[in-house]
Design a protein around this motif. Structure first.
Motif, PDB file in Angstrom:
ATOM      1  N   VAL A  42      68.526 -41.402 -37.739  1.00  0.00           N
ATOM      2  CA  VAL A  42      69.529 -41.002 -36.745  1.00  0.00           C
ATOM      3  C   VAL A  42      69.966 -42.251 -35.992  1.00  0.00           C
ATOM      4  O   VAL A  42      69.289 -43.267 -35.999  1.00  0.00           O
ATOM      5  CB  VAL A  42      68.982 -39.940 -35.747  1.00  0.00           C
ATOM      6  CG1 VAL A  42      68.578 -38.661 -36.464  1.00  0.00           C
ATOM      7  CG2 VAL A  42      67.811 -40.496 -34.952  1.00  0.00           C
ATOM      8  N   SER A  43      71.090 -42.154 -35.315  1.00  0.00           N
ATOM      9  CA  SER A  43      71.540 -43.300 -34.530  1.00  0.00           C
ATOM     10  C   SER A  43      70.621 -43.455 -33.305  1.00  0.00           C
ATOM     11  O   SER A  43      70.032 -42.492 -32.832  1.00  0.00           O
ATOM     12  CB  SER A  43      72.987 -43.123 -34.092  1.00  0.00           C
ATOM     13  OG  SER A  43      73.105 -41.990 -33.264  1.00  0.00           O
ATOM     14  N   GLY A  44      70.515 -44.661 -32.847  1.00  0.00           N
ATOM     15  CA  GLY A  44      69.710 -44.933 -31.658  1.00  0.00           C
ATOM     16  C   GLY A  44      68.222 -45.017 -31.915  1.00  0.00           C
ATOM     17  O   GLY A  44      67.426 -44.917 -30.973  1.00  0.00           O
ATOM     18  N   CYS A  45      67.808 -45.217 -33.174  1.00  0.00           N
ATOM     19  CA  CYS A  45      66.372 -45.332 -33.477  1.00  0.00           C
ATOM     20  C   CYS A  45      65.780 -46.578 -32.818  1.00  0.00           C
ATOM     21  O   CYS A  45      66.442 -47.596 -32.664  1.00  0.00           O
ATOM     22  CB  CYS A  45      66.148 -45.443 -34.977  1.00  0.00           C
ATOM     23  SG  CYS A  45      66.190 -43.891 -35.855  1.00  0.00           S
ATOM     24  N   ILE A  46      64.530 -46.470 -32.473  1.00  0.00           N
ATOM     25  CA  ILE A  46      63.768 -47.609 -31.975  1.00  0.00           C
ATOM     26  C   ILE A  46      63.055 -48.209 -33.181  1.00  0.00           C
ATOM     27  O   ILE A  46      62.442 -47.501 -33.970  1.00  0.00           O
ATOM     28  CB  ILE A  46      62.735 -47.164 -30.914  1.00  0.00           C
ATOM     29  CG1 ILE A  46      63.400 -46.367 -29.791  1.00  0.00           C
ATOM     30  CG2 ILE A  46      61.964 -48.358 -30.385  1.00  0.00           C
ATOM     31  CD1 ILE A  46      64.427 -47.115 -28.994  1.00  0.00           C
ATOM     32  N   SER A  47      63.115 -49.533 -33.325  1.00  0.00           N
ATOM     33  CA  SER A  47      62.545 -50.175 -34.502  1.00  0.00           C
ATOM     34  C   SER A  47      62.073 -51.575 -34.159  1.00  0.00           C
ATOM     35  O   SER A  47      61.964 -51.935 -32.984  1.00  0.00           O
ATOM     36  CB  SER A  47      63.596 -50.232 -35.623  1.00  0.00           C
ATOM     37  OG  SER A  47      62.988 -50.638 -36.838  1.00  0.00           O
ATOM     38  N   ILE A  48      61.799 -52.332 -35.197  1.00  0.00           N
ATOM     39  CA  ILE A  48      61.618 -53.777 -35.070  1.00  0.00           C
ATOM     40  C   ILE A  48      62.845 -54.387 -35.727  1.00  0.00           C
ATOM     41  O   ILE A  48      63.335 -53.894 -36.740  1.00  0.00           O
ATOM     42  CB  ILE A  48      60.308 -54.274 -35.707  1.00  0.00           C
ATOM     43  CG1 ILE A  48      60.275 -53.962 -37.199  1.00  0.00           C
ATOM     44  CG2 ILE A  48      59.096 -53.687 -35.007  1.00  0.00           C
ATOM     45  CD1 ILE A  48      59.240 -54.745 -37.961  1.00  0.00           C
ATOM     46  N   ARG A  49      63.353 -55.445 -35.139  1.00  0.00           N
ATOM     47  CA  ARG A  49      64.574 -56.067 -35.653  1.00  0.00           C
ATOM     48  C   ARG A  49      64.457 -57.587 -35.492  1.00  0.00           C
ATOM     49  O   ARG A  49      63.780 -58.071 -34.587  1.00  0.00           O
ATOM     50  CB  ARG A  49      65.783 -55.556 -34.886  1.00  0.00           C
ATOM     51  CG  ARG A  49      66.039 -54.080 -35.106  1.00  0.00           C
ATOM     52  CD  ARG A  49      67.354 -53.618 -34.496  1.00  0.00           C
ATOM     53  NE  ARG A  49      67.563 -52.212 -34.773  1.00  0.00           N
ATOM     54  CZ  ARG A  49      67.078 -51.210 -34.035  1.00  0.00           C
ATOM     55  NH1 ARG A  49      66.364 -51.467 -32.968  1.00  0.00           N
ATOM     56  NH2 ARG A  49      67.319 -49.952 -34.376  1.00  0.00           N
ATOM     57  N   PRO A  50      65.171 -58.307 -36.366  1.00  0.00           N
ATOM     58  CA  PRO A  50      65.127 -59.766 -36.231  1.00  0.00           C
ATOM     59  C   PRO A  50      65.939 -60.238 -35.029  1.00  0.00           C
ATOM     60  O   PRO A  50      67.011 -59.700 -34.745  1.00  0.00           O
ATOM     61  CB  PRO A  50      65.750 -60.259 -37.542  1.00  0.00           C
ATOM     62  CG  PRO A  50      66.618 -59.143 -38.002  1.00  0.00           C
ATOM     63  CD  PRO A  50      65.970 -57.868 -37.497  1.00  0.00           C
ATOM     64  N   ASP A  52      67.662 -63.668 -32.937  1.00  0.00           N
ATOM     65  CA  ASP A  52      68.524 -64.781 -33.352  1.00  0.00           C
ATOM     66  C   ASP A  52      67.739 -65.842 -34.115  1.00  0.00           C
ATOM     67  O   ASP A  52      68.301 -66.572 -34.929  1.00  0.00           O
ATOM     68  CB  ASP A  52      69.201 -65.418 -32.138  1.00  0.00           C
ATOM     69  CG  ASP A  52      70.213 -64.482 -31.492  1.00  0.00           C
ATOM     70  OD1 ASP A  52      70.682 -63.536 -32.179  1.00  0.00           O
ATOM     71  OD2 ASP A  52      70.525 -64.689 -30.305  1.00  0.00           O
ATOM     72  N   ASP A  53      66.437 -65.918 -33.846  1.00  0.00           N
ATOM     73  CA  ASP A  53      65.587 -66.895 -34.522  1.00  0.00           C
ATOM     74  C   ASP A  53      65.036 -66.379 -35.849  1.00  0.00           C
ATOM     75  O   ASP A  53      64.273 -67.070 -36.519  1.00  0.00           O
ATOM     76  CB  ASP A  53      64.430 -67.310 -33.610  1.00  0.00           C
ATOM     77  CG  ASP A  53      63.563 -66.136 -33.168  1.00  0.00           C
ATOM     78  OD1 ASP A  53      63.840 -64.975 -33.571  1.00  0.00           O
ATOM     79  OD2 ASP A  53      62.601 -66.377 -32.403  1.00  0.00           O
ATOM     80  N   GLY A  54      65.389 -65.149 -36.240  1.00  0.00           N
ATOM     81  CA  GLY A  54      64.918 -64.562 -37.495  1.00  0.00           C
ATOM     82  C   GLY A  54      63.565 -63.892 -37.412  1.00  0.00           C
ATOM     83  O   GLY A  54      63.104 -63.278 -38.374  1.00  0.00           O
ATOM     84  N   VAL A  55      62.891 -63.996 -36.271  1.00  0.00           N
ATOM     85  CA  VAL A  55      61.581 -63.375 -36.093  1.00  0.00           C
ATOM     86  C   VAL A  55      61.775 -61.910 -35.724  1.00  0.00           C
ATOM     87  O   VAL A  55      62.543 -61.591 -34.815  1.00  0.00           O
ATOM     88  CB  VAL A  55      60.769 -64.115 -34.999  1.00  0.00           C
ATOM     89  CG1 VAL A  55      59.453 -63.405 -34.722  1.00  0.00           C
ATOM     90  CG2 VAL A  55      60.533 -65.561 -35.402  1.00  0.00           C
ATOM     91  N   TYR A  56      61.056 -61.049 -36.433  1.00  0.00           N
ATOM     92  CA  TYR A  56      61.127 -59.617 -36.130  1.00  0.00           C
ATOM     93  C   TYR A  56      60.280 -59.316 -34.909  1.00  0.00           C
ATOM     94  O   TYR A  56      59.145 -59.772 -34.800  1.00  0.00           O
ATOM     95  CB  TYR A  56      60.640 -58.792 -37.321  1.00  0.00           C
ATOM     96  CG  TYR A  56      61.669 -58.638 -38.398  1.00  0.00           C
ATOM     97  CD1 TYR A  56      62.398 -57.470 -38.525  1.00  0.00           C
ATOM     98  CD2 TYR A  56      61.928 -59.669 -39.293  1.00  0.00           C
ATOM     99  CE1 TYR A  56      63.355 -57.319 -39.506  1.00  0.00           C
ATOM    100  CE2 TYR A  56      62.888 -59.530 -40.286  1.00  0.00           C
ATOM    101  CZ  TYR A  56      63.599 -58.355 -40.385  1.00  0.00           C
ATOM    102  OH  TYR A  56      64.545 -58.223 -41.366  1.00  0.00           O
ATOM    103  N   ARG A  57      60.864 -58.526 -34.011  1.00  0.00           N
ATOM    104  CA  ARG A  57      60.159 -58.125 -32.793  1.00  0.00           C
ATOM    105  C   ARG A  57      60.417 -56.657 -32.544  1.00  0.00           C
ATOM    106  O   ARG A  57      61.454 -56.109 -32.931  1.00  0.00           O
ATOM    107  CB  ARG A  57      60.651 -58.929 -31.595  1.00  0.00           C
ATOM    108  CG  ARG A  57      60.236 -60.385 -31.632  1.00  0.00           C
ATOM    109  CD  ARG A  57      60.716 -61.147 -30.395  1.00  0.00           C
ATOM    110  NE  ARG A  57      60.297 -62.530 -30.463  1.00  0.00           N
ATOM    111  CZ  ARG A  57      60.943 -63.476 -31.144  1.00  0.00           C
ATOM    112  NH1 ARG A  57      62.041 -63.191 -31.807  1.00  0.00           N
ATOM    113  NH2 ARG A  57      60.494 -64.718 -31.141  1.00  0.00           N
ATOM    114  N   VAL A  58      59.476 -56.046 -31.851  1.00  0.00           N
ATOM    115  CA  VAL A  58      59.646 -54.647 -31.485  1.00  0.00           C
ATOM    116  C   VAL A  58      60.756 -54.547 -30.452  1.00  0.00           C
ATOM    117  O   VAL A  58      60.845 -55.361 -29.533  1.00  0.00           O
ATOM    118  CB  VAL A  58      58.320 -54.047 -30.976  1.00  0.00           C
ATOM    119  CG1 VAL A  58      57.864 -54.685 -29.689  1.00  0.00           C
ATOM    120  CG2 VAL A  58      58.418 -52.550 -30.823  1.00  0.00           C
TER     121      VAL A  58
END
Length: 184
Positions: A42-50, A52-58
Motif C-alpha cells: 500500500v502507499s505510505g509503507c514504512i521501510s528501509i530505504r537508501p 543519498d550516500d547509498g546506505v540503507y536506513r530505517v
C-alpha cells in the motif's frame, strides 16, 4: 540445535522455545527475494530505504498512527530490521554487560540475503547470552537498562523478545503470502 540438557529447566525451556520460533521464522524467510523484501503493498509503507550516500536506513523507528487511524503498514525489510536490530541487538546493547561493538542500529542491509544474515547474527548474539545463564540469573533482576528494565528479569526480557518475534514473524509470513498472490 545445541544439546539443551546442560541447562537448568527454565533456561532450557526458553532456549527450546526460541529454537522453535527461529526454525519457523527462518523457514518462512527461505527464498525471500529482494523484490519481496522491499515490497510495499500500500502507499505510505514504512521501510528501509537508501539515503543519498547509498546506505540503507530505517525510515521510522516507531511508526505511530493517530487515535482513529490504523497502524501504518511496514515492509518485510522493516520487520526483519525491527526483530534483529531494534529488538534483539538493542537488548544485547542495553541489557547485557558484554555487548560487542555493533554498526549503527538505523543502518540495515538493502538485500534480502544480507538482511536475513544480519537477523541471524543478531539472533545468535541474543541467544548466546541467554544460553550462558542459569535459572537463578534468568529469574533475577537485570540490574541495568533503560525504561525500567533494571528491575525486570531476563526471563521477562526473553518472553518479550518472543512476543516481538511471533508478532512480526507472523506478519512477515502474511506479507509473503500476499506478495505471492498479488496478481492471482
Amino acid at each position: 540445535m545445541a544439546d539443551l540438557t546442560e541447562h537448568s529447566p527454565a533456561t532450557r525451556d526458553i532456549l527450546a522455545t526460541f529454537e522453535r520460533a527461529r526454525t519457523r521464522l527462518f523457514g518462512r524467510l527461505e527464498g525471500l527475494t529482494d523484490a519481496e523484501y522491499h515490497w510495499e503493498p500500500v502507499s505510505g509503507c514504512i521501510s528501509i530505504r537508501p539515503g543519498d550516500d547509498g546506505v540503507y536506513r530505517v525510515a521510522d523507528l516507531f511508526p505511530q498512527s493517530g487515535p482513529d487511524e490504523p497502524d501504518p503498514v511496514t515492509t518485510i525489510a522493516w520487520r526483519i530490521w525491527h526483530i534483529g536490530s531494534l529488538c534483539l541487538r538493542g537488548y544485547v546493547i542495553h541489557l547485557f554487560d558484554d555487548a560487542p561493538e555493533f554498526p549503527d542500529r538505523h543502518e540495515w542491509p538493502g538485500t534480502a540475503k544480507e538482511g536475513i544474515q544480519a537477523l541471524a547474527d543478531d539472533w545468535e548474539q541474543f541467544i548466546s547470552r541467554v544460553a550462558a545463564m542459569d535459572d537463578e540469573r534468568l529469574l533475577a533482576p537485570i540490574g541495568r537498562g533503560p525504561g525500567g528494565w533494571a528491575e525486570e528479569t531476563y526471563l521477562k526480557l526473553a518472553l518479550h523478545a518472543l512476543v516481538e518475534v511471533s508478532h512480526h514473524g507472523g506478519e512477515i509470513g502474511l506479507l509473503r503470502d500476499l506478495y505471492l498472490r498479488e496478481d492471482a
